[in-house]
Design an enzyme around this catalytic site. Sequence first.
Site, PDB file in Angstrom:
ATOM      1  N   HIS A  52       0.883  -1.158   0.000  1.00  0.00           N
ATOM      2  CA  HIS A  52       0.000   0.000   0.000  1.00  0.00           C
ATOM      3  C   HIS A  52       0.928   1.217   0.000  1.00  0.00           C
ATOM      4  O   HIS A  52       2.063   1.128   0.498  1.00  0.00           O
ATOM      5  CB  HIS A  52      -0.882   0.023   1.250  1.00  0.00           C
ATOM      6  CG  HIS A  52      -1.846  -1.119   1.308  1.00  0.00           C
ATOM      7  ND1 HIS A  52      -1.917  -1.996   2.359  1.00  0.00           N
ATOM      8  CD2 HIS A  52      -2.782  -1.525   0.414  1.00  0.00           C
ATOM      9  CE1 HIS A  52      -2.850  -2.900   2.120  1.00  0.00           C
ATOM     10  NE2 HIS A  52      -3.388  -2.636   0.953  1.00  0.00           N
ATOM     11  N   ASP A  55       2.390   1.727   3.286  1.00  0.00           N
ATOM     12  CA  ASP A  55       3.358   0.718   3.749  1.00  0.00           C
ATOM     13  C   ASP A  55       4.754   1.207   3.371  1.00  0.00           C
ATOM     14  O   ASP A  55       5.728   0.980   4.090  1.00  0.00           O
ATOM     15  CB  ASP A  55       3.158  -0.643   3.049  1.00  0.00           C
ATOM     16  CG  ASP A  55       1.834  -1.314   3.402  1.00  0.00           C
ATOM     17  OD1 ASP A  55       1.372  -1.152   4.539  1.00  0.00           O
ATOM     18  OD2 ASP A  55       1.278  -2.008   2.518  1.00  0.00           O
TER      19      ASP A  55
HETATM   20  C1  GLO Z   1      -9.138  -6.837   0.865  1.00  0.00           C
HETATM   21  C2  GLO Z   1      -8.234  -6.811  -0.261  1.00  0.00           C
HETATM   22  C3  GLO Z   1      -6.911  -6.142   0.069  1.00  0.00           C
HETATM   23  C4  GLO Z   1      -6.232  -5.687  -1.204  1.00  0.00           C
HETATM   24  C5  GLO Z   1      -5.040  -4.846  -0.932  1.00  0.00           C
HETATM   25  C6  GLO Z   1      -4.352  -4.392  -2.197  1.00  0.00           C
HETATM   26  O1  GLO Z   1     -10.113  -7.514   0.931  1.00  0.00           O
HETATM   27  O2  GLO Z   1      -8.025  -8.100  -0.741  1.00  0.00           O
HETATM   28  O3  GLO Z   1      -6.080  -7.000   0.793  1.00  0.00           O
HETATM   29  O4  GLO Z   1      -5.865  -6.772  -1.958  1.00  0.00           O
HETATM   30  O5  GLO Z   1      -5.449  -3.749  -0.216  1.00  0.00           O
HETATM   31  O6  GLO Z   1      -5.113  -3.486  -2.880  1.00  0.00           O
END
Ligand code: GLO
Length: 348
Positions: A52, A55
């Site tokens: 993210h 992150d």
């Molecule tokens: C939640 C999502 C989340 C996304 C992550 C990347 O349900 O799966 O984990 O994959 O934020 O965008």
Amino acid sequence: MPKIRGQYRFSCGPWNVSEGADPFGPEVRRTVPLTRKIREIKNLGFDGVQFHDDDVVPDLDAKSHAQIMKEARRVKRLLDSEGLEAEFVAPRLWFSPQTIDGAFTSNDPKCRHYAIERTKICVDINNELEASWMVVWLAREGTYIRESKNARTQVLQIRDALDALLEYDPRLRILIEPKPNEPMDSSIISTIGHAVGMTYITCDSSRVGVLVETAHSILAGLDPSDDMGYALAHGKLWSVHLNDQGGLKFDEDKSFGSYNLRHAFNQVRVLEEYGYGRNGEWVGLDVKAMRTTKQTASYKHLANSRQTFLNLLEKVSTLDRKLEAQLIRARDYEELDRYILCHLMGKK
Ligand code: GLO
Ligand code: MG
């Protein structure tokens, strides 16, 4: 990177090594620093990391652009030193006070503006990390009550936001990750069909693809391998988030294959049969450790999911294709069903 048949590049995100909090209880494991997570991810045999934006650069909204880029460069050096690549950086558009009522689809134009500007910064971080593409999980683009928003307007607002980003960076590629619910009651781009449809109405559909997550397909009542097949038929399957989900419950993000091994087998099968990975696509594992997991086992679900994928790959390559074709020709699906189950169980 050219793909050799049967070879895959694996990735996961720092959020996949979590503290175990849920809506009913606090953290049960200590926070592991990013540097440590990245080293462990490498040791597990992963090739890439998903992020993210915050992150990469914590507390992003409070920092200047120059400071953000400086911190992003530090993470890029860290990845380089471990021999890892960044798969993507996704804008975390569901945490800020400005995204309470949605991001690209907020009813407040100032908040919609915030969401687009924040995502432009995320694009810059993607470029700094030389990531393959940017993923957008449209977490809060939906409704708690239908009357609060208009579906047609929301779809066009998302399109306009994607267009603004595609115009911002002419080399950017965007992947839409759909999910039918959570945190919203109802998401506007809820299935892979919606996501693929969305790609076609943007100003440059050749730069917009989709990401299928196993659990999200199951939460929509669909078969994840069919969703992958659908996206593959459109040439739009550019990433996956493999995990598992025990039906219509909370979003579990179980280890890949943990709930439904046959479903998992069919996902690996469709990826392998149709050359997934040939254009640099990654096998992402979006899995979460059980809350009962102890600190010392913080990475087991990642290692297990990767190994299950490889084990199932072997099952795909040792499938008796002649017998399969013969049974299909004879329309003997009962025997085919038995054969598949026996093959998965290692029986004749
Ligand atoms: C939640 C999502 C989340 C996304 C992550 C990347 O349900 O799966 O984990 O994959 O934020 O965008
Ligand atoms: Mg995901």
